[in-house]
Design a protein around this motif. Structure first.
Motif, PDB file in Angstrom:
ATOM      1  N   GLU A 172      -2.303   8.947  10.365  1.00 32.91           N
ATOM      2  CA  GLU A 172      -2.497   9.829   9.213  1.00 32.91           C
ATOM      3  C   GLU A 172      -1.706   9.324   8.007  1.00 32.91           C
ATOM      4  OE1 GLU A 172      -1.699  10.758  12.222  1.00 32.91           O
ATOM      5  OE2 GLU A 172      -3.443  11.897  12.920  1.00 32.91           O
ATOM      6  N   ARG A 173      -0.468   8.873   8.264  1.00 34.14           N
ATOM      7  CA  ARG A 173       0.331   8.323   7.172  1.00 34.14           C
ATOM      8  C   ARG A 173      -0.313   7.064   6.605  1.00 34.14           C
ATOM      9  NH1 ARG A 173       6.691   6.336   7.306  1.00 34.14           N
ATOM     10  NH2 ARG A 173       6.536   4.815   5.631  1.00 34.14           N
ATOM     11  N   CYS A 174      -0.840   6.202   7.473  1.00 31.99           N
ATOM     12  CA  CYS A 174      -1.479   4.965   7.017  1.00 31.99           C
ATOM     13  C   CYS A 174      -2.673   5.280   6.117  1.00 31.99           C
ATOM     14  CB  CYS A 174      -1.946   4.135   8.209  1.00 31.99           C
ATOM     15  SG  CYS A 174      -0.619   3.628   9.312  1.00 31.99           S
ATOM     16  N   ASP A 190      -5.099   5.466   0.821  1.00 31.09           N
ATOM     17  CA  ASP A 190      -5.870   6.193  -0.192  1.00 31.09           C
ATOM     18  C   ASP A 190      -5.108   6.312  -1.509  1.00 31.09           C
ATOM     19  OD1 ASP A 190      -8.032   6.503   1.468  1.00 31.09           O
ATOM     20  OD2 ASP A 190      -7.488   8.518   2.140  1.00 31.09           O
ATOM     21  N   GLU A 191      -3.807   6.532  -1.419  1.00 26.32           N
ATOM     22  CA  GLU A 191      -2.998   6.641  -2.639  1.00 26.32           C
ATOM     23  C   GLU A 191      -3.054   5.346  -3.445  1.00 26.32           C
ATOM     24  OE1 GLU A 191       0.858   7.668  -1.278  1.00 26.32           O
ATOM     25  OE2 GLU A 191       0.396   9.790  -0.932  1.00 26.32           O
ATOM     26  N   ILE A 192      -2.870   4.218  -2.769  1.00 26.28           N
ATOM     27  CA  ILE A 192      -2.866   2.926  -3.461  1.00 26.28           C
ATOM     28  C   ILE A 192      -4.254   2.598  -4.015  1.00 26.28           C
ATOM     29  CG2 ILE A 192      -2.503   0.441  -3.159  1.00 26.28           C
ATOM     30  CD1 ILE A 192      -0.394   1.153  -1.035  1.00 26.28           C
ATOM     31  N   ARG A 193      -5.283   2.893  -3.227  1.00 26.39           N
ATOM     32  CA  ARG A 193      -6.657   2.635  -3.673  1.00 26.39           C
ATOM     33  C   ARG A 193      -6.979   3.470  -4.912  1.00 26.39           C
ATOM     34  NH1 ARG A 193     -12.119   4.494  -2.549  1.00 26.39           N
ATOM     35  NH2 ARG A 193     -11.230   6.303  -1.491  1.00 26.39           N
ATOM     36  N   ASN A 194      -6.612   4.749  -4.886  1.00 31.50           N
ATOM     37  CA  ASN A 194      -6.890   5.621  -6.030  1.00 31.50           C
ATOM     38  C   ASN A 194      -6.105   5.187  -7.269  1.00 31.50           C
ATOM     39  OD1 ASN A 194      -8.692   7.216  -4.589  1.00 31.50           O
ATOM     40  ND2 ASN A 194      -7.098   8.634  -3.894  1.00 31.50           N
ATOM     41  N   MET A 225      -4.280  -2.068   1.958  1.00 29.64           N
ATOM     42  CA  MET A 225      -3.440  -1.452   0.928  1.00 29.64           C
ATOM     43  C   MET A 225      -2.377  -0.574   1.571  1.00 29.64           C
ATOM     44  SD  MET A 225      -6.374  -0.658  -1.938  1.00 29.64           S
ATOM     45  CE  MET A 225      -7.816  -0.699  -0.877  1.00 29.64           C
ATOM     46  N   CYS A 226      -1.121  -1.045   1.528  1.00 31.66           N
ATOM     47  CA  CYS A 226      -0.020  -0.298   2.140  1.00 31.66           C
ATOM     48  C   CYS A 226       1.293  -0.742   1.498  1.00 31.66           C
ATOM     49  CB  CYS A 226       0.025  -0.516   3.649  1.00 31.66           C
ATOM     50  SG  CYS A 226       0.291  -2.242   4.140  1.00 31.66           S
ATOM     51  N   ARG A 227       2.345   0.000   1.806  1.00 25.79           N
ATOM     52  CA  ARG A 227       3.669  -0.322   1.266  1.00 25.79           C
ATOM     53  C   ARG A 227       4.584  -0.930   2.318  1.00 25.79           C
ATOM     54  NH1 ARG A 227       2.276   4.799  -0.876  1.00 25.79           N
ATOM     55  NH2 ARG A 227       1.794   4.668  -3.100  1.00 25.79           N
ATOM     56  N   ASP A 228       4.159  -0.911   3.555  1.00 25.13           N
ATOM     57  CA  ASP A 228       4.958  -1.438   4.661  1.00 25.13           C
ATOM     58  C   ASP A 228       3.998  -2.061   5.655  1.00 25.13           C
ATOM     59  OD1 ASP A 228       6.416  -1.418   7.313  1.00 25.13           O
ATOM     60  OD2 ASP A 228       8.017  -0.563   6.075  1.00 25.13           O
ATOM     61  N   ILE A 229       4.323  -3.237   6.142  1.00 27.48           N
ATOM     62  CA  ILE A 229       3.426  -3.934   7.063  1.00 27.48           C
ATOM     63  C   ILE A 229       3.144  -3.124   8.320  1.00 27.48           C
ATOM     64  CG2 ILE A 229       5.321  -5.171   8.212  1.00 27.48           C
ATOM     65  CD1 ILE A 229       3.388  -7.549   8.492  1.00 27.48           C
ATOM     66  N   ARG A 230       4.043  -2.209   8.663  1.00 21.94           N
ATOM     67  CA  ARG A 230       3.816  -1.404   9.865  1.00 21.94           C
ATOM     68  C   ARG A 230       2.631  -0.462   9.717  1.00 21.94           C
ATOM     69  NH1 ARG A 230      10.168  -0.271  10.537  1.00 21.94           N
ATOM     70  NH2 ARG A 230       9.909  -0.376   8.273  1.00 21.94           N
TER      71      ARG A 230
END
Length: 435
Positions: free
Chosen positions: A81-83, A88-92, A177-182
């Motif tokens: 859910e966090r991923c 979505d935040e980065i895409r938007n 699209m993410c802020r952390d590779i995890r």
């Protein structure tokens, strides 16, 4: 000139790094996941040992299952859910940035020859589900951009082409699209085969002399992160007393051995701290006031005293890294034998007398064919309920310790039904922080 090291899902090269491991990736492993072996460099076939053949190398790897890695990521807060939310935040943000550029430059946002229109269309198409489905296909087909001919690349689906063509930025190879590779890793494992194996190969670092084969490579990498990010530090579990902490610690080793080290327990013996619900609430307040950065989970009994003590936090705004949970209600505790002024009667002991002993299994709670009853004691005016406690607590705990030791020595002796209640406690702890 550096040496490269790779993270694999099964045989698929998922992430590479130069001259060092990616510290965030190493938080998914523990030192006991490490294995050292000999293999052929040409085909990676495992062999018995060195034979003077130049084609034989010493391999050092960290290996775990996809299932265990997912649980570890979830514990650290990298849920699916966090991923999705982060993606979505980065895409938007990207879409809004493009639209702002269109408005600033006075350009039309449509038209086939318009760069901005094409980029907006691309990001609008790249929903999380669209990306995940395409990445699943990439994994299953083991696609890599450098393996494809120009003709093959031309026939790729648009999203697959986007995923494979982003090859310029180490672990961002696949454009997720993410802020952390995890977050990327958690998504990748969610679409991998159920029996997927996650493998971090550090052989190149060993052979090039960047690290020694005997070095605790995982622990050294994680140590660099702990001071900066609470996700990388163990979750601190606070309990009402030393018995609760001991039971939770041992049961974690029995039920979720791959999560040992991801939780640490408050040392009541070493600190000589008093136990009880009221004292635990005081510790929670102290942790909040001290600004402890770790994620902290305070685990209260599911009894009258604990619910009354928790009332002291009604007007306290706890930081987001501190969570309070009670032992979960259980259906079979709705009719549990009790002793009180009205005699022997079966009552619902959830929220009134459910201390940890009632979660240790019916097998250890049963003596002579009967469940050890709950003895009702003092009455709480605030909660308008009696407080109860199971009879012969020391005996129940001793029988449980013996059972736990047998299960630790021989895992085939674990009877799921006798561990269902303490498993429910751990599931409650693991779900303490919302996604």
């Amino acid at each position: 000139m550096g040496t490269y090291t790779s993270l694999y899902v099964n045989d698929f090269d998922l992430a590479i790094s130069k001259s060092a491991v990616i510290p965030e990736i190493m938080t998914v492993f523990v030192e006991s996941d490490r294995r050292s072996l000999w293999r052929r460099t040409s085909d990676c076939e495992v062999v018995d040992g060195p034979s003077g053949d130049d084609d034989i190398e010493r391999a050092v790897e960290y290996v775990t299952t996809g299932e265990k890695a997912i649980q570890r990521l979830d514990v650290m807060g990298f849920t699916l859910e966090r991923c999705r939310r982060e993606y979505d935040e980065i895409r938007n943000e990207a879409i809004q940035g493009l639209r702002d550029a269109v408005a600033e430059d006075g350009l039309a946002s449509d038209g086939s020859d318009n760069f901005y229109a094409k980029e907006i269309e691309k990001y609008e198409r790249l929903t999380f589900d669209e990306y995940a489905a395409a990445f699943k296909s990439v994994l299953e087909r083991k696609l890599q951009w450098y393996d494809l001919t120009s003709e093959q690349r031309a026939t790729l689906h648009a999203t697959t082409s986007y995923i494979l063509s982003d090859q310029h930025d180490d672990w961002h190879n696949f454009g997720f699209m993410c802020r952390d590779i995890r977050s990327f890793l958690r998504m990748a494992l969610s679409v991998s085969a159920p029996d997927a194996i996650l493998r971090q190969d550090v052989s190149g670092l060993v052979s090039a002399g960047w690290v020694r084969a005997e070095d605790p490579i995982r622990d050294d990498a994680v140590r660099l992160l702990v001071e900066r990010y609470p996700e990388n530090a163990p979750r601190i579990v606070l309990t009402e007393g030393s018995s609760d902490a001991e039971i939770l610690k041992i049961s974690l080793a029995v039920l979720f051995p791959h999560l040992v080290g991801y939780y640490t327990f408050f040392d009541f013996h070493g600190s000589k701290a008093a136990g009880g619900a009221t004292q635990l609430i005081s510790v929670v307040k102290a942790f909040a006031a001290a600004g402890v950065a770790n994620r902290v989970i305070a685990v209260l009994d599911n009894d009258t005293a604990a619910h009354e003590a928790r009332r002291a936090l009604r007007d306290v705004l706890l930081p987001e890294n501190i969570a309070i949970v009670h032992y979960p209600p259980r259906d079979w505790l709705r009719e549990y034998p009790t002793l009180g002024p009205s005699g022997d009667v079966s009552l619902d002991v959830n929220s009134k007398a459910a201390s940890i002993e009632l979660y240790l299994g019916r097998d250890v709670l049963t003596v002579g064919g009967n469940l050890c009853p709950v003895q009702w004691a003092g009455y709480s005016q605030a909660m308008r309920a009696y407080q109860g406690e199971v009879v012969d607590k020391p005996g129940v705990i001793e029988r449980w310790r013996a059972k736990a030791n047998r299960c630790l020595e021989e895992r085939t002796s674990i009877v799921p039904a006798y561990w269902a209640d303490i498993r429910a406690v751990w599931e409650q702890i693991m779900a303490a922080f919302p996604a």
